[in-house]
Design an enzyme around this catalytic site. Structure first.
Site, PDB file in Angstrom:
ATOM      1  N   ASP A 136      51.464  -3.325  92.995  1.00  0.00           N
ATOM      2  CA  ASP A 136      50.450  -2.428  93.559  1.00  0.00           C
ATOM      3  C   ASP A 136      49.107  -3.159  93.497  1.00  0.00           C
ATOM      4  OD1 ASP A 136      48.596  -0.421  94.038  1.00  0.00           O
ATOM      5  OD2 ASP A 136      49.747   1.108  92.972  1.00  0.00           O
ATOM      6  N   HIS A 137      48.589  -3.504  94.662  1.00  0.00           N
ATOM      7  CA  HIS A 137      47.379  -4.338  94.699  1.00  0.00           C
ATOM      8  C   HIS A 137      46.127  -3.582  94.241  1.00  0.00           C
ATOM      9  CE1 HIS A 137      45.375  -7.948  95.356  1.00  0.00           C
ATOM     10  NE2 HIS A 137      45.613  -8.184  96.632  1.00  0.00           N
ATOM     11  N   ARG A 138      46.240  -2.254  94.065  1.00  0.00           N
ATOM     12  CA  ARG A 138      45.104  -1.512  93.492  1.00  0.00           C
ATOM     13  C   ARG A 138      44.954  -1.858  92.020  1.00  0.00           C
ATOM     14  NH1 ARG A 138      47.019   4.464  94.710  1.00  0.00           N
ATOM     15  NH2 ARG A 138      48.910   3.480  93.918  1.00  0.00           N
TER      16      ARG A 138
END
Ligand code: CAO
Length: 413
Positions: free
Chosen positions: A385-387
Site C-alpha cells: 500500500d503506497h500510502r
C-alpha cells in the site's frame, strides 16, 4: 452511549432451536435495518433473521451449520444510528437548513423487502436515493435496475463511491444478440471474495516490487529433512513444504521491518504496528478463493507450520473454515508456485499493508565466480500500500527476504 450492539436471535415462538443454513453478512460489511443477517432451518420452515440495528458488522459469533437458540448473540454491529446520535449531541447546534439536509439521508422511512435490501447492498445502491414504485412506497427490484441504469450514464465521476457504482453497474446488454450464452451462478465464496478483492483494489494504491531468491540450498536442506522425517515414527506423515519455509523467512523479515506488519489507522493519520505475526495464506478451493490465517508464525517450528498449513488447506477445500479462521491476519502470502505460470501481482489483503506473491521456482544459469552455475531461483512479488510504504522501503524489505531465503542459517535456529 455504546455504539457496539449485539444482535441476538429473536424469540422463535414454539421453536426452541434452529440450524444456520447461510450467513449473508461479512465482517467489515454494512447492514441496513431489517436486512437479513442469516437464514435458519427449523423442523417446519426456513426463516431469515433480520437486523434490528443498522451499521457495520464488527464480529460474527456464529457459523454455518451452528444450532442457535433465542437470545444468543449472532453479530456485533457498530450502530450507524447511535454514532449519528453521538455526533449530534457533540456537534454544535444545527441550522434549520442543515436539519432538513440531514433528514433527507435518514433511511428509517425506506420500505423494501430483505431481498431488495440485500441486492442494493451487493450493488452498492443507496436505497434512500432510489425512487420507489411499489405499493405503500415499497422499493421494488425493478426500481434498483432503473437506478443502476440511470447512474451508469451519469458523468463526471467525483468520488470513490460514484466511481464504484459506475464500475459495478455497466450498461445492461443482451449478449444473445451476438451469439448463444449460458448463465453460470457464482458460489457464495466467489461472490464474497469478488466484493472484497474489488474493495481492496480500489481502496489501496498498489505498487508491486519484484525479487528473485536463490533457493538452491534451501531446497536441498528441505529435501534432506523430508527424508529424515519420513524415517521417524512420529512425524513421517508431515510434508515439509516450501511454503512453510517462506512463511518463516517472511516473518523473520517482518520483525525487522515492522511497518509491513501493520494497518493504517481508520483516520489514516497513523500506523498501527502489530506485535503478533499471523499470516493469511490464499487457498484455491473448488468454491473459490479463501484466506485462512496461520497464527503466531514467529513462535512455531517449521514442522508445526507445515502441519497446520496442510490441515487448514484441507479444511478450506472441504468448506469447513469458520469466519474466525480467516480473521486477524497481519500479513498475507499467495503462492501459485505449485501450479506453474510466471509472476503475478497479488491484491493486498486489507487491512494488511502488504502481500507476498510466490511463483514457480525454476533452474536458471547464474554467473558466479567466472562461470555459469545452474541455480534454483524463486520469483517473488511484494504488493504494498503506497500510502504506507515507500518504494525504497519495499526494495529493502525484498532484498532482506531474498537474503533470508538464500541463506536460511541466520534465522533457522
Ligand atoms: N515453485 C516450484 N514448485 C513449488 C513451489 C514453487 N514456488 N511451491 C510449491 N511447489 C511444489 C512443491 O514442492 C510440491 O512438489 P512436491 O509434491 O514434489 O514436493 C508441489 O508444488 C505442491 O506443493 P504443496 O502441496 O506444498 O502446495 P503449496 O504449499 O505450494 O501450496 C496452497 C499450498 C494451499 C497455497 C496451494 O495449494 C494453493 O491453494 N495455491 C493457490 C493460491 C491462490 O489461488 N492464490 C491466488 C490468489 S489471487 O487469485
Amino acid at each position: 452511549m455504546t455504539t457496539h450492539i449485539d444482535i441476538v436471535v429473536p424469540d422463535l415462538g414454539n421453536i426452541t432451536e434452529a440450524k444456520i443454513i447461510e450467513i449473508f453478512v461479512q465482517v467489515g460489511g454494512t447492514i441496513e435495518l431489517e436486512e437479513s443477517i442469516l437464514s435458519v432451518e427449523t423442523e417446519k420452515t426456513t426463516i431469515e433473521i433480520p437486523a434490528t440495528e443498522a451499521g457495520t458488522i464488527q464480529a460474527i459469533h456464529v457459523k454455518e451449520g451452528d444450532i442457535i437458540t433465542a437470545q444468543q448473540p449472532i453479530v456485533t454491529v457498530v450502530s450507524t444510528e447511535r454514532i449519528k446520535n453521538e455526533l449530534e449531541t457533540q456537534a454544535p447546534k444545527q441550522t434549520d437548513f442543515d436539519r432538513e439536509e440531514n433528514s433527507n439521508t435518514i433511511e428509517n422511512d425506506i420500505h423494501a423487502s430483505p431481498m431488495v435490501r440485500r441486492l442494493a447492498r451487493e450493488r452498492n445502491i443507496p436505497l434512500d436515493k432510489v425512487t420507489s414504485t411499489g405499493p405503500k412506497n415499497r422499493i421494488l427490484e425493478e426500481d434498483l435496475e432503473k437506478f443502476a441504469a440511470l447512474k451508469s450514464r451519469e458523468q463526471p465521476l467525483s468520488s470513490l463511491e460514484q466511481l464504484t457504482q459506475s464500475l459495478t453497474s455497466l450498461p445492461l446488454q443482451d449478449f444473445n444478440e451476438f451469439g448463444p450464452t449460458q448463465s453460470q451462478p457464482f458460489s457464495r465464496i466467489k461472490k464474497l471474495s469478488a466484493s472484497i478483492l474489488h474493495r481492496n483494489w480500489l481502496l489501496a494504491p498498489h505498487v508491486t516490487q519484484f525479487g528473485e531468491a536463490d533457493i538452491t540450498e534451501l531446497e536441498a536442506f528441505r529435501k534432506k529433512q523430508q527424508t529424515i522425517l519420513a524415517n521417524t515414527s512420529t512425524e513421517k506423515s508431515v510434508k515439509l513444504t516450501l511454503l512453510s519455509f517462506i512463511m518463516k523467512a517472511a516473518v523473520n523479515v517482518l520483525q525487522r521491518f515492522p511497518q509491513f506488519n501493520a494497518s493504517l489507522s481508520p483516520d489514516q493519520q497513523s500506523l498501527i504496528l502489530k506485535k503478533y505475526y499471523h499470516v493469511g495464506v490464499a487457498v484455491d478451493t473448488p468454491e473459490g478463493l479463501v484466506v485462512p490465517v496461520i497464527r503466531e508464525v514467529n513462535q512455531k517450528r517449521l514442522i508445526i507450520l507445515a502441519t497446520e498449513l496442510s490441515a487448514m488447506s484441507t479444511q478450506a477445500r472441504k468448506g469447513q473454515l469458520s469466519s474466525a479462521d480467516m480473521q486477524g491476519h497481519s500479513f498475507s502470502i499467495s503462492s501459485l508456485g505449485s501450479l506453474g505460470g510466471g509472476l503475478f501481482t497479488p491484491i493486498i489483503n486489507l487491512p494488511d499493508v502488504a502481500i507476498l506473491g510466490i511463483a514457480k521456482a525454476t533452474i536458471k544459469p547464474v554467473y558466479q565466480a567466472s562461470h555459469f552455475e545452474p541455480r534454483l531461483l524463486l520469483p517473488l512479488a511484494l504488493s504494498y500500500d503506497h500510502r504506507v510504504i515507500d518504494g525504497a522501503e519495499a526494495v529493502r524489505f525484498m532484498s532482506a527476504l531474498v537474503d533470508s531465503l538464500s541463506d536460511i542459517r541466520e534465522w533457522l535456529l
